[in-house]
Motif scaffolding. Structure first.
Motif, mmCIF file in Angstrom:
data_model
loop_
_atom_site.group_PDB
_atom_site.id
_atom_site.type_symbol
_atom_site.label_atom_id
_atom_site.label_comp_id
_atom_site.label_asym_id
_atom_site.label_seq_id
_atom_site.Cartn_x
_atom_site.Cartn_y
_atom_site.Cartn_z
ATOM 1 N N GLY A 197 119.553 9.985 3.057
ATOM 2 C CA GLY A 197 118.829 8.873 2.550
ATOM 3 C C GLY A 197 117.328 9.085 3.200
ATOM 4 O O GLY A 197 116.131 8.964 2.461
ATOM 5 N N GLN A 198 117.384 9.232 4.397
ATOM 6 C CA GLN A 198 116.134 9.231 4.970
ATOM 7 C C GLN A 198 115.201 10.512 4.777
ATOM 8 O O GLN A 198 114.021 10.427 4.579
ATOM 9 N N ARG A 199 116.100 11.737 4.474
ATOM 10 C CA ARG A 199 115.388 12.774 4.362
ATOM 11 C C ARG A 199 114.817 12.821 2.722
ATOM 12 O O ARG A 199 113.523 13.280 2.672
ATOM 13 N N GLN A 200 115.569 12.149 1.980
ATOM 14 C CA GLN A 200 115.125 12.010 0.746
ATOM 15 C C GLN A 200 113.862 11.019 0.525
ATOM 16 O O GLN A 200 112.749 11.366 -0.337
ATOM 17 N N ARG A 201 113.978 10.001 1.052
ATOM 18 C CA ARG A 201 112.657 9.101 1.198
ATOM 19 C C ARG A 201 111.508 9.584 1.886
ATOM 20 O O ARG A 201 110.310 9.456 1.516
ATOM 21 N N THR A 202 111.662 10.677 2.713
ATOM 22 C CA THR A 202 110.663 11.404 3.593
ATOM 23 C C THR A 202 109.880 12.181 2.579
ATOM 24 O O THR A 202 108.725 12.320 2.471
ATOM 25 N N ALA A 203 110.876 12.743 1.514
ATOM 26 C CA ALA A 203 110.245 13.800 0.757
ATOM 27 C C ALA A 203 109.314 13.056 -0.252
ATOM 28 O O ALA A 203 108.451 13.519 -0.742
ATOM 29 N N ILE A 204 109.904 11.687 -0.854
ATOM 30 C CA ILE A 204 109.223 10.907 -1.580
ATOM 31 C C ILE A 204 108.128 10.521 -1.089
ATOM 32 O O ILE A 204 106.982 10.609 -1.911
ATOM 33 N N SER A 206 95.197 10.101 7.808
ATOM 34 C CA SER A 206 95.241 9.242 8.976
ATOM 35 C C SER A 206 96.594 8.612 9.129
ATOM 36 O O SER A 206 97.600 8.494 8.178
ATOM 37 N N GLU A 207 97.103 8.259 10.254
ATOM 38 C CA GLU A 207 98.444 7.587 10.688
ATOM 39 C C GLU A 207 98.381 6.206 9.802
ATOM 40 O O GLU A 207 99.604 6.087 9.274
ATOM 41 N N THR A 208 97.518 5.483 9.457
ATOM 42 C CA THR A 208 97.656 4.589 8.466
ATOM 43 C C THR A 208 98.038 4.777 7.302
ATOM 44 O O THR A 208 98.801 4.123 6.628
ATOM 45 N N GLU A 209 97.544 5.681 6.513
ATOM 46 C CA GLU A 209 98.066 6.419 5.230
ATOM 47 C C GLU A 209 99.481 6.826 5.372
ATOM 48 O O GLU A 209 100.192 6.663 4.411
ATOM 49 N N ILE A 210 99.697 7.543 6.476
ATOM 50 C CA ILE A 210 101.205 8.238 6.556
ATOM 51 C C ILE A 210 102.186 6.828 6.619
ATOM 52 O O ILE A 210 103.280 6.808 5.693
ATOM 53 N N LYS A 211 101.821 5.603 7.300
ATOM 54 C CA LYS A 211 102.583 4.765 7.513
ATOM 55 C C LYS A 211 102.693 3.982 5.912
ATOM 56 O O LYS A 211 103.801 3.337 5.627
ATOM 57 N N ALA A 212 101.677 3.758 5.231
ATOM 58 C CA ALA A 212 101.560 3.223 4.053
ATOM 59 C C ALA A 212 102.565 3.910 3.165
ATOM 60 O O ALA A 212 103.321 3.416 2.125
ATOM 61 N N SER A 213 102.461 5.222 3.123
ATOM 62 C CA SER A 213 103.097 6.116 2.253
ATOM 63 C C SER A 213 104.838 5.787 2.624
ATOM 64 O O SER A 213 105.712 5.600 1.722
ATOM 65 N N ALA A 214 105.058 5.778 4.089
ATOM 66 C CA ALA A 214 106.590 5.661 4.600
ATOM 67 C C ALA A 214 106.899 4.155 3.913
ATOM 68 O O ALA A 214 107.977 4.124 3.566
ATOM 69 N N HIS A 215 106.070 3.072 3.999
ATOM 70 C CA HIS A 215 106.507 1.921 3.573
ATOM 71 C C HIS A 215 106.766 1.827 2.092
ATOM 72 O O HIS A 215 107.624 0.972 1.705
ATOM 73 N N SER A 216 106.251 2.646 1.478
ATOM 74 C CA SER A 216 106.068 2.579 0.035
ATOM 75 C C SER A 216 107.759 2.899 -0.437
ATOM 76 O O SER A 216 108.195 2.793 -1.402
ATOM 77 N N VAL A 217 108.460 3.773 0.400
ATOM 78 C CA VAL A 217 109.550 4.254 0.017
ATOM 79 C C VAL A 217 110.587 3.540 1.056
ATOM 80 O O VAL A 217 111.793 4.109 1.389
ATOM 81 N N ASP A 218 110.294 2.334 1.599
ATOM 82 C CA ASP A 218 111.260 1.619 2.363
ATOM 83 C C ASP A 218 111.646 2.407 3.643
ATOM 84 O O ASP A 218 113.009 2.253 3.839
ATOM 85 N N LEU A 219 110.797 3.289 4.113
ATOM 86 C CA LEU A 219 111.233 4.073 5.431
ATOM 87 C C LEU A 219 110.537 3.679 6.807
ATOM 88 O O LEU A 219 111.206 3.813 7.744
ATOM 89 N N ASP A 257 116.249 0.160 -5.865
ATOM 90 C CA ASP A 257 115.329 -0.948 -6.695
ATOM 91 C C ASP A 257 114.161 -1.217 -5.911
ATOM 92 O O ASP A 257 113.177 -1.450 -6.400
ATOM 93 N N THR A 258 114.270 -1.279 -4.381
ATOM 94 C CA THR A 258 113.403 -1.549 -3.485
ATOM 95 C C THR A 258 112.076 -0.434 -3.677
ATOM 96 O O THR A 258 111.020 -0.719 -3.775
ATOM 97 N N ILE A 259 112.520 0.779 -3.500
ATOM 98 C CA ILE A 259 111.624 1.910 -3.702
ATOM 99 C C ILE A 259 110.815 1.964 -4.988
ATOM 100 O O ILE A 259 109.502 2.074 -4.967
ATOM 101 N N LEU A 260 111.650 1.588 -6.105
ATOM 102 C CA LEU A 260 110.935 1.774 -7.293
ATOM 103 C C LEU A 260 109.983 0.580 -7.599
ATOM 104 O O LEU A 260 108.821 0.619 -8.085
ATOM 105 N N GLN A 261 110.320 -0.552 -6.925
ATOM 106 C CA GLN A 261 109.092 -1.742 -7.057
ATOM 107 C C GLN A 261 108.306 -1.246 -6.144
ATOM 108 O O GLN A 261 107.149 -1.735 -6.716
ATOM 109 N N ARG A 262 108.257 -0.759 -5.007
ATOM 110 C CA ARG A 262 106.939 -0.380 -4.243
ATOM 111 C C ARG A 262 106.434 0.650 -4.704
ATOM 112 O O ARG A 262 105.031 0.744 -4.586
ATOM 113 N N LEU A 263 107.040 1.710 -5.450
ATOM 114 C CA LEU A 263 106.312 2.702 -6.004
ATOM 115 C C LEU A 263 105.538 2.286 -7.484
ATOM 116 O O LEU A 263 104.822 3.149 -7.953
ATOM 117 N N ALA A 264 105.626 1.354 -7.902
ATOM 118 C CA ALA A 264 105.247 0.759 -9.245
ATOM 119 C C ALA A 264 103.700 0.868 -9.338
ATOM 120 O O ALA A 264 102.929 1.579 -10.242
#
Length: 580
Positions: free
Chosen positions: A473-480, A435-448, A506-513
């Protein structure tokens, strides 16, 4: 090719029947003309206009029947050719999907693209036209030969005297044209490779101001391609006149000997006219033979190039002892005395012993070329390892089904690859339904997500080839984001933060915890800041583990890791001073 043709045997059967019916209709026409002329000769004074009309109607009817059947089999064979090309293309793509990374390291992308496009088109032309002409011409030739022998055996043998010479020419030219066209296809692939590399490396070419040199290099390759084609068409230019000349000699013999036979009353004028018509009809298959040889040379050379791929087995497959009962993994990874080397090279990994518990985070750090990425690539079986050296959940990796293994591993590499598609589709690439909600949640987790919301089309943004419309950086975070959306049991981050600054990292690692707590995570990095929170840090040097422990433990050892840490702190201090 027989395998693909067998799937459409009924269509081939119908086409063959139509070819026979077409040729029968064509061959009956001269015979009907013979009857008309003989009738006129014998009954010139008594024959009626109605009788002549019957003959004319018969000839017209035969022409219509031949036309209908010819239309039918050409339409069917054209559709058959497209269908076989479709099947062959899909099988080729499917086979390429199964090939190991080492195969693509050895083959150029331009050559593979040439085979998947240009060569397949040549095969379609071979099936759609050349093969049907071979069947048509062969059937027609032997049916006409039987009728001509029935009219006059001696005249038939004399008129066909040049044809054995023609067979010799065909045999000699076919092999040469095949080899030449194969070389032409290789030259075309070489040009494709050059164009592709220059398009991908356009920035480098411009940065070094090497446009002229690259143009000269391409011009040399292009000129070689032109020269090869000139030789090919020179051979072809010799071939086609021969197919007109040699049958023409047979026509001269017919006029000379056949005329004498008419005067000696050995054959009638009607027989002579019919025989002349049949011999003239044989000229068409002979002319078409030149076309067929050309197409056959191109198609068979292309077929060889296609089957060179299809006959190459994948090095990474499920073995005979694979356990199909395993559909899930927990994520425990263990290396036992693992030694690995690339073909014809010394070992890059030596005696690796490492156990990574489920849900833990292990960081691997070391100098460039020490084997960090290679070690990570062994886990999803990008490369094969010796039996008994790598285990997942205590099971030898060779016993795990590839589909099970890879579907539960998320990998993010330093060079993030994105597809020419919408941003949301790139993030959701690894899952079938989301769902789009899951996609956004995943993007939020990588500060994107905040940056995505600033795009005019947001998640509907088209990212272009390799994601060129996005920053590094945006490409990298999209891949994550793509990797974590699959909820992997094992998450491999191979220098995945190289394109982002330390604050964003640091922000991404905190959100990926939270995500990392549910996965076995392997982090590969050059930065101490990236790995310091890991449960275990492993230092690789020259393919061997030289140190392991937590961040504080390794600093206390004052060895390899401590030196790397001190060196990076010094670099950060110097950079801070330069910004003042």
């Amino acid at each position: 090719m027989a395998h693909y043709a067998a799937q459409h045997k009924w269509m081939i059967f119908v086409c063959t029947v139509m070819v026979f019916l077409t040729n029968i209709a064509i061959l009956v026409s001269p015979w009907l003309l013979k009857l008309l002329i003989n009738d006129l000769e014998k009954n010139f004074a008594t024959i009626t206009q109605r009788e002549i009309t019957y003959y004319a109607a018969g000839l017209l009817g035969l022409a219509l029947v031949a036309g209908v059947f010819r239309f039918g089999y050409r339409r069917l064979i054209g559709g058959l050719a497209v269908r076989i090309e479709y099947d062959l293309r899909n099988n080729l793509f499917q086979h390429l999907q199964k090939m190991s990374k080492s195969y693509f390291d050895d083959e150029s992308t331009g050559d593979l693209m040439s085979r998947a496009t240009n060569d397949l088109e040549s095969i379609r032309r071979l099936i759609g036209f050349a093969i049907v002409f071979i069947v048509d011409s062969t059937v027609f030739f032997f049916m006409a030969l039987v009728i001509m022998l029935q009219i006059d055996v001696k005249l038939t043998l004399l008129a066909l005297l040049p044809y054995p010479l023609l067979a010799i020419v065909v045999q000699q030219m076919t092999g040469r044209l095949h080899d030449m066209y194969e070389t032409i296809q290789e030259g075309f692939a070489d040009m494709n490779t050059k164009v592709q590399e220059n398009l991908l490396g356009a920035r480098i070419v411009k940065a070094y101001n090497l446009e002229r040199r690259e143009l000269q290099d391409f011009d040399q390759r292009s000129q070689r391609f032109v020269d090869l084609n000139r030789v090919f068409y020179r051979l072809e230019a010799i071939l086609f006149p021969l197919f007109r000349l040699l049958p023409g000699i047979g026509t001269i013999i017919l006029l000379w000997v056949g005329g004498i036979h008419v005067m000696e009353a050995k054959i009638t004028i009607g027989d002579f006219v019919a025989f002349t018509a049949y011999l003239a009809m044989l000229t068409r298959p002979m002319i078409m033979l030149g076309f067929i040889i050309n197409r056959f040379a191109q198609g068979s050379a292309s077929m060889d190039r296609i089957y060179a791929i299809l006959d190459t087995p994948s090095l990474i497959t499920d073995g005979p002892d694979v356990r199909h009962d395993i559909s899930q993994i927990r994520g425990e990874v263990e290396f036992r005395n693992l030694t690995f080397s690339y073909p014809n090279l010394p070992p890059i990994l030596k005696n690796i012993n490492l156990k990574i518990p489920v849900g833990s985070t292990v960081a691997i750090i070391g100098s460039t070329g020490c084997g960090k990425s290679t070690l990570a690539n062994l886990i999803p079986r990008i490369f094969n390892v010796e039996v008994g050296s790598l285990f997942i959940d205590g099971i030898d990796i060779c016993q795990l089904p590839l589909k099970t293994l890879r579907s539960q591993i998320g990998v993010v590499q330093q060079e993030a690859f994105l597809f020419s598609d919408l941003l949301k589709n790139n993030i959701a690439f690894g899952v079938d339904v989301t769902s789009e909600t899951e996609i956004k949640a995943s993007a939020h987790s990588v500060d994107l997500l905040a940056q995505i919301d600033e795009f005019p089309d947001q998640l509907e943004t088209f990212v272009g080839e390799k994601g060129k419309t996005l920053s590094g950086g945006q490409r990298q975070r999209t891949a994550i984001a793509r990797a974590i959306l699959t909820h992997p049991k094992i998450l491999i981050l191979d220098d995945a933060f190289a394109s982002v600054d330390t604050h964003t990292e640091d922000t991404i690692l905190q959100r990926l915890a939270q995500v990392m707590s549910n996965s076995t995570t392997i982090i590969i990095s050059h930065r101490v800041s990236t790995v310091k929170s890991a449960d275990l840090i492993v230092i690789l040097e020259d393919g061997e583990i030289v140190e392991r422990g937590t961040h504080l433990e390794l600093l206390a050892h004052d060895s390899h890791y401590a030196k790397i840490h001190q060196r990076q702190l010094l670099v950060e201090e110097i950079e801070a001073m330069e910004t003042i």
